[in-house]
Enzyme design. Structure first.
Site, mmCIF file in Angstrom:
data_model
loop_
_atom_site.group_PDB
_atom_site.id
_atom_site.type_symbol
_atom_site.label_atom_id
_atom_site.label_comp_id
_atom_site.label_asym_id
_atom_site.label_seq_id
_atom_site.Cartn_x
_atom_site.Cartn_y
_atom_site.Cartn_z
ATOM 1 N N ASP A 1 -6.252 -65.322 31.786
ATOM 2 C CA ASP A 1 -7.269 -66.071 31.048
ATOM 3 C C ASP A 1 -8.062 -65.038 30.241
ATOM 4 O O ASP A 1 -8.972 -64.410 30.778
ATOM 5 C CB ASP A 1 -8.178 -66.781 32.058
ATOM 6 C CG ASP A 1 -8.669 -68.118 31.556
ATOM 7 O OD1 ASP A 1 -8.347 -68.468 30.416
ATOM 8 O OD2 ASP A 1 -9.378 -68.796 32.313
ATOM 9 N N ARG B 1 -11.554 -60.340 32.057
ATOM 10 C CA ARG B 1 -11.212 -60.281 33.476
ATOM 11 C C ARG B 1 -11.239 -58.874 34.072
ATOM 12 O O ARG B 1 -11.400 -58.727 35.275
ATOM 13 C CB ARG B 1 -9.802 -60.872 33.677
ATOM 14 C CG ARG B 1 -9.671 -62.313 33.235
ATOM 15 C CD ARG B 1 -10.579 -63.229 34.034
ATOM 16 N NE ARG B 1 -10.547 -64.604 33.543
ATOM 17 C CZ ARG B 1 -11.358 -65.563 33.983
ATOM 18 N NH1 ARG B 1 -12.264 -65.308 34.893
ATOM 19 N NH2 ARG B 1 -11.284 -66.780 33.495
ATOM 20 N N LYS C 1 -6.382 -74.907 24.806
ATOM 21 C CA LYS C 1 -7.035 -75.618 25.903
ATOM 22 C C LYS C 1 -8.410 -76.123 25.438
ATOM 23 O O LYS C 1 -8.913 -75.663 24.410
ATOM 24 C CB LYS C 1 -7.177 -74.700 27.125
ATOM 25 C CG LYS C 1 -7.986 -73.414 26.882
ATOM 26 C CD LYS C 1 -7.938 -72.510 28.101
ATOM 27 C CE LYS C 1 -8.831 -71.308 27.925
ATOM 28 N NZ LYS C 1 -8.745 -70.363 29.049
ATOM 29 N N HIS C 2 -8.958 -77.142 26.095
ATOM 30 C CA HIS C 2 -8.522 -77.850 27.294
ATOM 31 C C HIS C 2 -8.222 -79.287 26.891
ATOM 32 O O HIS C 2 -9.154 -80.040 26.599
ATOM 33 C CB HIS C 2 -9.599 -77.819 28.369
ATOM 34 C CG HIS C 2 -10.078 -76.432 28.693
ATOM 35 N ND1 HIS C 2 -11.003 -75.738 27.926
ATOM 36 C CD2 HIS C 2 -9.738 -75.592 29.709
ATOM 37 C CE1 HIS C 2 -11.229 -74.545 28.456
ATOM 38 N NE2 HIS C 2 -10.484 -74.413 29.532
ATOM 39 N N HIS D 1 -15.170 -77.421 36.871
ATOM 40 C CA HIS D 1 -14.989 -76.616 38.078
ATOM 41 C C HIS D 1 -15.702 -77.257 39.263
ATOM 42 O O HIS D 1 -15.319 -77.044 40.411
ATOM 43 C CB HIS D 1 -15.554 -75.198 37.880
ATOM 44 C CG HIS D 1 -14.777 -74.360 36.920
ATOM 45 N ND1 HIS D 1 -14.929 -74.443 35.563
ATOM 46 C CD2 HIS D 1 -13.823 -73.420 37.143
ATOM 47 C CE1 HIS D 1 -14.125 -73.588 34.967
ATOM 48 N NE2 HIS D 1 -13.436 -72.954 35.907
ATOM 49 N N ASP E 1 -4.838 -77.031 34.052
ATOM 50 C CA ASP E 1 -5.967 -76.159 34.339
ATOM 51 C C ASP E 1 -5.910 -75.903 35.845
ATOM 52 O O ASP E 1 -5.131 -76.535 36.579
ATOM 53 C CB ASP E 1 -7.276 -76.839 33.920
ATOM 54 C CG ASP E 1 -8.390 -75.841 33.631
ATOM 55 O OD1 ASP E 1 -8.256 -74.668 34.021
ATOM 56 O OD2 ASP E 1 -9.393 -76.233 33.003
#
Length: 967
Positions: free
Chosen positions: A112, A120, A210-211, A223, A296
């Site tokens: 990601d 990340r 996305k999304h 989330h 996802d």
């Protein structure tokens, strides 16, 4: 028959145009790809086939327990891929190599990485967030950023980026998209995301939009819960889905499906990631998408808490997904899909469809020939000068000016300037950069009650707002006290507000009146802070547009443009495309020249795109080594005077219609109409194609038989009859300048086929301008050139304006004046004109020379004035006698016709221009690379030793500069 064939071809073309491409096909070897896919698939067991669908998340920052757990999953369940998250580059690569070695079939590795792998990983600099890039008009730059992101991913062994974000962020309260979106309109998102996607593809990386079908207009985080998209199906398909539609047509590799409640298209309460209507019906059938469909993360509460199905993984697969991302329980998911296969719920055709797509993707990214990733120099490879340059360019092009009352920006001279930093993060880089331009008072510990008292002696205030730049999810709003402080200041002061957070924070300012200038800088990175300070003072262009709607006052697309550079700014070499290690060759060449006794010292300045990236001093004023050279020191500029003083006056005259290229010497000096030079045109004269004698040694006839000044021509003290100082204690007969012009007028012309570089045109032009205006030439140049450009360290006769310590000596003259020339011009002809020649006589520092060259690059504009018409500069920057073997433009020197190390290194563009000076000076500008190089030296000190010139020090320095360019 012929008409039928044509109709068939037209129909076939029309149908193929309407269909989306298969983004997983490896066009260079379709047959090889298909053979490999079929071969690998045919050797799979059922469990191996199902294992290919799963992609768990790996955190290399975690301990060996997590590592061993992942390794066990790979070995036992034959997984298809991994998605790496938080960790470090080296540790991650070591884990990745180990996992690949343990996997019978190469793993497809994803990340990601919406703003690069730094999203990340530690130890890597981040690219700007998508919303920042949303403000950038330059899609070529965005594509380059996308490619570089892809190259970083490839270096790490990553094949698949879960980006770009295609959500249209129309809801300012969106807690999870926000800065991750490119903007508030489909058009903007499509334009920006397409460029970034194409860059990734160019690097050989798979992408994932996305999304789906659009997470932009939600006020909840999937989330944590299942957000609802309450729009009609027609609205969703027209607006939210449009970016997906367009990028699919352009080859998007993959689509990630969100966990959303979309009751107008799917069953109420059913997450979109589990909906056949959304995945099979809308994405695959209506949009004709043939690439990978990925969920996802399946551990997100937006789907994991859905309790109406027996197994989330199986349901997601049946809905149409190919890759099941971050399942809560991979063994259980594999078991459920195998069971459904054995019971006939999942057909062999359905399973093969997804697994073969995954294998096609693996072949496309080269996993048919998988190799371990080398960790040597990994950190260095991920953090290059190119990355810094792209980041710098993007942040600069994103800056968005939303208010500018009375053209306050760029800031001119301000008598009392103050700075207040609001927010809870550092604004140090911003303040330090502001101080480079102007004396500024830092005001701290302000409150709504004391702010007016604290700023009572300040006229203009720069108020900057800083909050954390760590992630796009950090709080970015103004506090109530911040708003009160700004409101009070705006009511009583001239206020410039600079905001280093995402645009939505501006909503709190709606209704505040009196903010004179408002600059949106988007992020609180050091680069953003430096560039923003540059923009306020006019050394950075401003061209960004607001990517989202904020309020009635701040609408998407808003943004004022300030194109021209007001003044030269400052940047690091890497920020503007130079490899700093290679640039060290410049200093090495300078020190070689000094150590070899070619020149006692040097000043070298390099700028690009209006920013000084290199400004260094070397050596001493003289070989006595008593005074180090400073950047601000003034050198005898010699023939640079031609293009820094005289030529701008000529160009102004042409722009005003007083001169043309066909103006003759007789037009300039009517008393010369009977001369054999009367018909020579300005064009020929300044191109050195006029057959004029190269130079006349006027001084020689003023010397006696021993080579010393005649007493009849010179006195040691000034008087009305002897008023022309050639040194501090030697004054020439006041009428000798008339004699010089007589000798020029009567000088012989060269032969019909001869034409040489000559100083004589500049004597003629000096006389013309003084006759025309009734002013002394030095006064004219000061008033018309240097003062409008705001230049204070360049002049004729520098001892009248500067301390002797600031002036570098030119020569120890043992042939004419028999003294050290310190503050007196080296050129004999200029010295005999009271130090003021059209061809020589100016003294200046590197910055002043560079500023005038920047003015030329900017087509005559600098310091907020248009000094010269751009079209006139273009007219002068041409070689009109190229066919005669003459490289020169009108007044400007140009690159040599062939070879190296003559006027230039041979590595500059044909449109470049400049000049060199006898004393060792050099100024060259390249419009194509936007580079300026200024070299000031006193290679004539103590003696006129030509080794500096014979060794091509100036053009070798120029060559080193160009060899250090990344691009």
């Amino acid at each position: 028959m012929k008409q039928s064939v044509l109709y068939f071809l037209f129909l076939s073309a029309f149908l193929s145009w309407g269909q989306s491409p298969d983004p997983l096909v490896f066009l260079k070897d379709r047959e090889g790809q298909q053979r490999w896919v079929d071969s690998v698939y045919s050797n799979f067991s059922l469990k191996e086939k199902v294992g290919q669908l799963f992609m768990p998340m790996v955190f290399s920052k975690q301990d060996s327990t997590h590592y061993n757990f992942t390794l066990d999953l790979i070995k036992k369940h034959k997984l298809g891929g991994l998605v790496f998250s938080l960790g470090g580059p080296v540790e991650q690569t070591q884990w990745l190599n180990s996992f690949q070695a343990a996997s019978q079939t190469p793993l497809l590795i994803a990340m990601d990485a919406e703003w690069g792998v730094a999203m990340r990983l530690d130890s890597v600099s981040a690219f700007p967030w998508p919303m920042t890039l949303g403000a950038v008009k330059d899609t070529t730059l965005l594509r380059a950023i996308g490619e570089r992101m892809g190259m970083q991913e490839k270096r790490l062994g990553i094949h698949y980026s879960f980006s770009p974000v295609l959500d249209i962020n129309t809801n300012p309260k969106n807690p999870i998209i926000g800065n991750r979106s490119y903007g508030a309109s489909a058009e903007r998102v499509i334009r920006q995301a397409s460029a970034v996607m194409k860059g990734h593809h160019q690097a050989g990386i798979l992408t994932s939009g996305k999304h789906f079908p659009g997470h932009g207009d939600t006020a909840q985080d999937s989330h944590k819960t299942l957000p609802t998209v309450s729009f009609s199906a027609a609205r969703i398909k027209e607006i939210e889905v449009e970016p997906f539609r367009q990028l699919i047509r352009n080859g998007l590799s993959s689509v990630m499906v969100a966990h959303l409640n979309v009751p107008s298209i799917a069953e109420e309460g059913l997450p979109s990631s589990l909906s056949k209507e959304i995945i099979q019906g809308l994405l695959k059938d209506e949009l004709d998408f043939k690439g990978l469909v990925v969920t996802d993360a399946l551990n997100m509460k937006g789907v994991s808490e859905y309790s109406k199905v027996e197994n989330i993984d199986l349901t997601a697969f049946l809905a149409g997904h190919d890759i099941l991302l971050i399942s809560n329980n991979i063994p259980l998911g594999i078991q459920a899909i195998i069971k459904a296969y054995n019971e006939g719920v999942v057909s062999e055709e359905r399973l093969a469809h997804s697994v073969k797509k995954i294998l096609k993707a693996k072949y496309k990214v080269g996993l048919n020939k998988a190799q371990a990733i080398d960790t040597e120099n990994l950190i260095e490879d991920l953090n290059t000068e190119q990355d810094e340059l792209l980041n710098y360019q993007a942040m600069g092009k994103a800056l968005t000016l939303l208010q500018n009352e009375n053209e306050l920006i760029p800031l001119k001279a301000v008598s009392n300037l103050g700075h207040i930093a609001l927010g809870d993060a550092s604004g140090k880089a911003f303040f330090e950069q502001l101080k480079r331009y102007e004396s500024i008072q830092k005001i701290e510990n302000v409150t709504p009650t004391n702010v007016l008292e604290q700023t009572s002696k300040i006229d203009t205030l720069i108020v900057s707002f800083h909050r954390s730049n760590a992630t796009p999810w950090k709080a970015s709003d103004f506090s109530k006290n911040d708003v009160k402080i700004i409101s009070k200041l705006a009511e009583h002061k001239t206020v410039i507000l600079d905001v280093f957070v995402k645009p939505y924070a501006l909503a709190a300012l709606e209704g505040i009146k009196g903010i004179d200038a408002l600059l949106l800088s988007y992020q609180n990175s050091p680069i953003a802070q430096k560039l923003s300070a540059d923009a306020l003072f006019g050394s950075q262009t401003i061209e960004g547009t607001l990517p989202v709607n904020i309020s009635k006052s701040f609408k998407e697309g808003a943004g004022l443009t300030i194109k021209s550079i007001y003044r030269l700014g400052v940047a690091s070499p890497s920020e503007l495309g130079f490899e700093e290690e290679k640039l060290k060759a410049v200093a090495q060449l300078a020190m070689t020249a000094i150590d070899s006794m070619m020149t006692p010292g040097m000043n070298i300045l390099i700028s690009r795109k209006g920013k000084v990236v290199y400004n260094k001093s070397f050596g001493y004023h003289t070989y006595k080594k008593e005074q180090l050279v400073k950047k601000s020191d003034l050198y005898d500029l010699a023939s640079l005077t031609k293009i820094l003083g005289t030529l701008p006056l000529v160009m102004q005259g042409m722009g005003q219609g007083k001169l043309t290229l066909e103006t003759t010497i007789a037009d300039l000096l009517p008393e010369w109409k009977e001369s054999d030079k009367a018909t020579i045109t300005l064009k020929r004269m300044l191109s050195h194609q006029a057959r004029l004698f190269p130079w006349i040694p006027f001084y020689k006839e003023t010397l006696d038989s021993n080579g010393f000044p005649k007493k009849s021509m010179y006195k040691t003290k000034p008087s009305s009859r002897y008023s022309l100082p050639v040194t501090q204690s030697l004054f020439l007969n006041s009428k000798f300048e008339e004699e010089m012009y007589k000798q020029i007028r009567e000088s012989k012309l060269l032969g019909p086929d001869e034409s040489k570089y000559s100083d004589l045109p500049y004597y003629i032009l000096k006389a013309y301008f003084e006759n025309q205006t009734g002013k002394k030439f030095d006064q004219l140049v000061q008033e018309r050139i240097f003062s409008p450009l705001g230049l204070k360290r360049i002049s004729y006769n520098p001892l009248d304006h500067f301390s002797k310590k600031e002036i570098v000596p030119s020569e120890i003259d043992d042939y004419f004046r028999h003294s050290e020339l310190h503050g007196y011009v080296h050129d004999m002809g200029a010295a005999m004109q009271n130090g003021v020649g059209g061809h020589a006589g100016l003294f200046g520092d590197v910055y002043s020379v560079a500023a005038i060259m920047q003015m030329y690059l900017q087509k005559g504009s600098y310091n907020g004035v248009e000094l010269i018409q751009g079209s006139v500069i273009d007219t002068f920057n041409k070689a009109y006698f190229y066919d005669l073997g003459n490289r020169r433009g009108i007044g400007f020197d140009k690159p040599q016709l062939m070879g190296k190390h003559q006027s230039t290194c041979g590595c500059v563009s044909e449109t470049s221009f400049g000049h060199s000076g006898y004393t060792g000076t050099y100024a060259w500008a390249d419009p194509e690379k936007e580079i300026i190089i200024v070299i000031l030296a006193n290679r004539t000190y103590p003696k006129d030793d030509k080794t500096f010139s014979k060794n091509n020090i100036r053009t070798r320095i120029q060559e080193a500069v160009y060899e250090s360019l990344i691009y």
